[in-house]
Design an enzyme around this catalytic site. Structure first.
Site, PDB file in Angstrom:
ATOM      1  N   VAL A  98       0.067  23.180  14.020  1.00 48.92           N
ATOM      2  CA  VAL A  98       0.141  24.304  13.080  1.00 48.92           C
ATOM      3  C   VAL A  98      -1.276  24.689  12.697  1.00 48.92           C
ATOM      4  O   VAL A  98      -2.109  23.843  12.375  1.00 48.92           O
ATOM      5  CB  VAL A  98       0.997  23.919  11.849  1.00 48.92           C
ATOM      6  CG1 VAL A  98       0.834  24.944  10.730  1.00 48.92           C
ATOM      7  CG2 VAL A  98       2.459  23.816  12.252  1.00 48.92           C
ATOM      8  N   GLY A 152       4.820  12.294   9.872  1.00 47.78           N
ATOM      9  CA  GLY A 152       4.343  11.015   9.338  1.00 47.78           C
ATOM     10  C   GLY A 152       5.410  10.476   8.398  1.00 47.78           C
ATOM     11  O   GLY A 152       6.594  10.843   8.482  1.00 47.78           O
ATOM     12  N   PHE A 153       5.002   9.625   7.470  1.00 50.73           N
ATOM     13  CA  PHE A 153       5.969   9.018   6.552  1.00 50.73           C
ATOM     14  C   PHE A 153       6.695  10.079   5.724  1.00 50.73           C
ATOM     15  O   PHE A 153       7.904  10.006   5.523  1.00 50.73           O
ATOM     16  CB  PHE A 153       5.272   8.035   5.622  1.00 50.73           C
ATOM     17  CG  PHE A 153       4.859   6.771   6.310  1.00 50.73           C
ATOM     18  CD1 PHE A 153       5.809   5.839   6.698  1.00 50.73           C
ATOM     19  CD2 PHE A 153       3.535   6.501   6.587  1.00 50.73           C
ATOM     20  CE1 PHE A 153       5.451   4.659   7.338  1.00 50.73           C
ATOM     21  CE2 PHE A 153       3.155   5.333   7.218  1.00 50.73           C
ATOM     22  CZ  PHE A 153       4.110   4.407   7.595  1.00 50.73           C
ATOM     23  N   GLU A 184      -8.364  -5.821   6.103  1.00 55.68           N
ATOM     24  CA  GLU A 184      -7.391  -6.310   7.088  1.00 55.68           C
ATOM     25  C   GLU A 184      -8.025  -6.394   8.475  1.00 55.68           C
ATOM     26  O   GLU A 184      -7.838  -7.338   9.228  1.00 55.68           O
ATOM     27  CB  GLU A 184      -6.158  -5.401   7.097  1.00 55.68           C
ATOM     28  CG  GLU A 184      -5.375  -5.525   5.784  1.00 55.68           C
ATOM     29  CD  GLU A 184      -4.071  -4.752   5.770  1.00 55.68           C
ATOM     30  OE1 GLU A 184      -3.969  -3.729   6.479  1.00 55.68           O
ATOM     31  OE2 GLU A 184      -3.151  -5.159   5.039  1.00 55.68           O
ATOM     32  N   ALA A 203       1.782   5.015   1.757  1.00 54.33           N
ATOM     33  CA  ALA A 203       3.017   5.344   2.460  1.00 54.33           C
ATOM     34  C   ALA A 203       4.204   5.518   1.505  1.00 54.33           C
ATOM     35  O   ALA A 203       5.046   6.407   1.700  1.00 54.33           O
ATOM     36  CB  ALA A 203       3.318   4.243   3.478  1.00 54.33           C
TER      37      ALA A 203
HETATM   38  C1  LIG Z   1      -5.513   2.514   8.977  1.00 47.70           C
HETATM   39  C2  LIG Z   1      -4.603   2.841   7.821  1.00 47.70           C
HETATM   40  C3  LIG Z   1      -3.979   1.803   7.140  1.00 47.70           C
HETATM   41  C4  LIG Z   1      -3.134   2.080   6.070  1.00 47.70           C
HETATM   42  N1  LIG Z   1      -2.519   1.049   5.429  1.00 47.70           N
HETATM   43  C5  LIG Z   1      -1.628   1.315   4.458  1.00 47.70           C
HETATM   44  C6  LIG Z   1      -0.892   0.265   3.836  1.00 47.70           C
HETATM   45  O1  LIG Z   1      -1.073  -0.914   4.161  1.00 47.70           O
HETATM   46  N2  LIG Z   1       0.019   0.602   2.893  1.00 47.70           N
HETATM   47  C7  LIG Z   1       0.237   1.903   2.528  1.00 47.70           C
HETATM   48  O2  LIG Z   1       1.092   2.161   1.685  1.00 47.70           O
HETATM   49  N3  LIG Z   1      -0.443   2.903   3.071  1.00 47.70           N
HETATM   50  C8  LIG Z   1      -1.366   2.655   4.038  1.00 47.70           C
HETATM   51  N4  LIG Z   1      -2.049   3.671   4.621  1.00 47.70           N
HETATM   52  C9  LIG Z   1      -1.845   5.037   4.123  1.00 47.70           C
HETATM   53  C10 LIG Z   1      -0.567   5.627   4.671  1.00 47.70           C
HETATM   54  O3  LIG Z   1      -0.494   5.402   6.067  1.00 47.70           O
HETATM   55  C11 LIG Z   1      -0.557   7.094   4.338  1.00 47.70           C
HETATM   56  O4  LIG Z   1      -0.555   7.217   2.941  1.00 47.70           O
HETATM   57  C12 LIG Z   1       0.659   7.782   4.916  1.00 47.70           C
HETATM   58  O5  LIG Z   1       0.624   7.726   6.326  1.00 47.70           O
HETATM   59  C13 LIG Z   1       0.731   9.225   4.454  1.00 47.70           C
HETATM   60  O6  LIG Z   1       1.861   9.805   5.023  1.00 47.70           O
HETATM   61  P1  LIG Z   1       1.889  11.355   5.339  1.00 47.70           P
HETATM   62  O7  LIG Z   1       3.229  11.625   5.893  1.00 47.70           O
HETATM   63  O8  LIG Z   1       1.403  12.120   4.184  1.00 47.70           O
HETATM   64  O9  LIG Z   1       0.781  11.556   6.460  1.00 47.70           O
HETATM   65  P2  LIG Z   1       0.668  10.921   7.894  1.00 47.70           P
HETATM   66  O10 LIG Z   1       1.454   9.690   8.003  1.00 47.70           O
HETATM   67  O11 LIG Z   1      -0.784  10.880   8.181  1.00 47.70           O
HETATM   68  O12 LIG Z   1       1.364  11.988   8.840  1.00 47.70           O
HETATM   69  C14 LIG Z   1       0.849  13.274   9.031  1.00 47.70           C
HETATM   70  C15 LIG Z   1       1.472  13.840  10.292  1.00 47.70           C
HETATM   71  O13 LIG Z   1       1.134  15.213  10.367  1.00 47.70           O
HETATM   72  C16 LIG Z   1       0.764  15.538  11.681  1.00 47.70           C
HETATM   73  N5  LIG Z   1      -0.141  16.682  11.594  1.00 47.70           N
HETATM   74  C17 LIG Z   1      -1.301  16.749  10.913  1.00 47.70           C
HETATM   75  N6  LIG Z   1      -1.828  17.982  11.007  1.00 47.70           N
HETATM   76  C18 LIG Z   1      -0.977  18.704  11.764  1.00 47.70           C
HETATM   77  C19 LIG Z   1      -0.979  20.044  12.223  1.00 47.70           C
HETATM   78  N7  LIG Z   1      -1.957  20.903  11.928  1.00 47.70           N
HETATM   79  N8  LIG Z   1       0.048  20.456  13.002  1.00 47.70           N
HETATM   80  C20 LIG Z   1       1.041  19.608  13.347  1.00 47.70           C
HETATM   81  N9  LIG Z   1       1.096  18.320  12.931  1.00 47.70           N
HETATM   82  C21 LIG Z   1       0.096  17.883  12.148  1.00 47.70           C
HETATM   83  C22 LIG Z   1       0.100  14.263  12.207  1.00 47.70           C
HETATM   84  O14 LIG Z   1       0.112  14.206  13.619  1.00 47.70           O
HETATM   85  C23 LIG Z   1       0.959  13.183  11.553  1.00 47.70           C
HETATM   86  O15 LIG Z   1       2.030  12.819  12.363  1.00 47.70           O
HETATM   87  C24 LIG Z   1      -2.905   3.422   5.679  1.00 47.70           C
HETATM   88  C25 LIG Z   1      -3.530   4.457   6.368  1.00 47.70           C
HETATM   89  C26 LIG Z   1      -4.371   4.167   7.438  1.00 47.70           C
HETATM   90  C27 LIG Z   1      -5.030   5.289   8.189  1.00 47.70           C
END
Ligand SMILES: Cc1cc2nc3c(=O)[nH]c(=O)nc-3n(C[C@H](O)[C@H](O)[C@H](O)COP(=O)(O)OP(=O)(O)OC[C@H]3O[C@@H](n4cnc5c(N)ncnc54)[C@H](O)[C@@H]3O)c2cc1C
Length: 438
Positions: free
Chosen positions: A78, A12-13, A174, A318
């Protein structure tokens, strides 16, 4: 001497930012994700409302790291971590719990939906977290119009054309705005028995205001805008019940066949894997250098981590995820090359934005508070900038222009992934029922 191995779980991000920060590190970087793509979650609602297609907002992880030779991408889930043996367990379609050892581990596994203890709601109110969720929501929304058009009894049209969104944070707001525009533009002239513009869109939240983290003024401006678009905003009451007939809010039933969950999120099970202290929501409590107590080699970042700054927990957005991922990557790099480590992590808040329908957004950054077209343009520019590749940026930009000018949507397809498209003719539909009764 073998190179150190850095395992990053989650692309993810946060995971992407960490892997990119390790580009020049003499190490083997292993990036594991259960999907083969990175999703730009802030635009999921545009897939759900047919503005964009899934391929506009997602990129194969492998292609992002095509030129980063020290990085290997593995598609697998994982399932656990052994802190003592320093290994993670990975399952895929072929093998179960294969162990892969690490020297450094970055857990960036994000969050999923939380139904606040009412998991039974999930069957009737799908959430919006993955590409599959967004496609399912799009199918559900478009199918409601198809069902209503096929229904000869006008008394049933009202229920079929009532859409309830539970949760008035940025996603719910949104989504409600985009749905209101969809019925007034792209769908407006396409039906004969029903009038899509008569669709009822209800946004429900237990909080007293929409867009919780935004100022009172911006929240009010967004609410007024939604109401101008015909969205009913119901605040101050949580949803008591969600079932096949709709929702019950403050004792009143709102009959609806299309309920979408845009409320809470719950972190991944990273805390359980590590058997370590979490906050009340289940996010792993991390230290100022983003490691977990007692393990300088384990980092937890993004939505699945909990860190306070100035006495308040950092939000699950994000920007936090990207800055934390980058920091973890840089810190590991400094340890490997033996250079001084960066200063303790400090989140730099660039501000928040939410779009409300066409050409209107709210923007809050420090003391700056703006709403209207200017904020919408800033929103569009920032979102384009953060898409993962230039081809995505170009594709989304062109689609937005097309949608803005023509009012048409990019992807109004109902796609059934269970074999043939028989789902659209199930016994639930008037046509299906007629066929079944023959
Ligand atoms: C609908 C929606 C709208 C949003 N709008 C905004 C916005 O406008 N502005 C903003 O700043 N934030 C927004 N957010 C929040 C933002 O998207 C999250 O804060 C951000 O994605 C977090 O990043 P991350 O890398 O922690 O997790 P994520 O981006 O969720 O990435 C997690 C990754 O881990 C992988 N994963 C999870 N568990 C496992 C496992 N057991 N094994 C292998 N892979 C795994 C997943 O497949 C995924 O690719 C929004 C979120 C959603 C759901």
């Amino acid at each position: 001497m073998p190179q150190p191995r850095i395992i990053i779980v989650g692309a993810g991000f946060a995971g992407l930012a960490a892997a990119k920060a390790l580009k020049k590190t003499q190490a083997e970087v292993v990036l594991i994700d259960r999907t083969n793509h990175h999703v730009f979650q802030p635009l999921l609602y545009q897939v759900a409302t047919s503005v964009l297609t899934p391929s506009h907002i997602a990129t194969p992880i492998r292609s992002i790291f095509r030129n980063q030779k020290n990085t290997i991408v593995i598609m697998g889930e994982v399932t656990g971590v052994d802190k003592d043996q320093k290994c993670v367990f990975v399952s895929d379609a072929d093998r179960q719990n294969v162990s892969i050892t690490y020297d450094y581990l970055i857990l960036a596994t994000g969050a999923s939906h939380s139904y606040f203890g009412h998991n039974e709601f999930a069957e009737y109110a799908p959430g919006l977290k993955s590409l599959g969720d967004a496609e399912a929501a799009r199918n559900k929304i478009l199918q409601a119009f198809e069902l209503a058009e096929a229904e000869e009894d006008p008394a049933r049209h009202r229920d079929l054309l009532t859409f309830v969104l539970v949760g008035a944070g940025p996603t719910g707001v949104e989504m409600a705005g985009a749905l209101a525009i969809l019925v007034r533009t792209a769908l407006k002239s396409d039906f004969r028995r029903i009038d899509p513009t008569s669709a009822r869109i209800v946004l429900v939240d237990a909080a007293p205001k929409i867009l919780g983290p935004f100022s009172e003024n911006l929240s009010k401006a967004a609410k007024q805008r939604l109401e101008k678009l015909g969205v009913e905003v119901r605040l101050g009451h949580s949803v008591d019940q969600i079932d096949a007939e709709g929702v019950i809010v403050a004792g009143e039933r709102i009959a609806s066949k299309t309920v979408i969950w845009t409320a809470g999120v719950a972190p991944s099970p990273a805390g359980k894997w590590l058997n370590i202290e979490t906050d009340r929501a289940g996010r792993v409590r991390i230290q100022k250098d983003l490691t977990v107590p007692g393990h300088v080699e384990i980092f937890v970042v993004g939505d699945t981590a909990s860190l306070d700054q100035n006495g308040k927990p950092l939000p699950g957005v994000a920007q936090v995820a990207m800055q934390q991922g980058r920091y973890a990557g840089k810190l590991i790099h400094s340890r490997i090359v033996g250079s001084p480590p960066p200063r303790a992590f400090s989140y730099f808040d660039k501000g928040s934005m939410a779009v409300v329908g066409k050409g209107f957004a709210v923007l809050q950054s420090g003391k700056v508070q703006v709403s209207g077209l200017g904020a919408w343009l800033a929103w569009a520019a920032v979102h384009l900038q953060f898409l993962a590749t230039s081809s995505l940026r170009l594709g989304v930009f062109l689609q937005w222009i097309w949608t803005y000018v023509t009012g048409q949507r990019g992807s109004r397809l109902i796609v059934n992934h269970h074999g043939s498209d028989k789902g659209t003719r199930s016994a639930e539909t008037p046509l299906g029922a007629a066929a079944a009764s023959k």
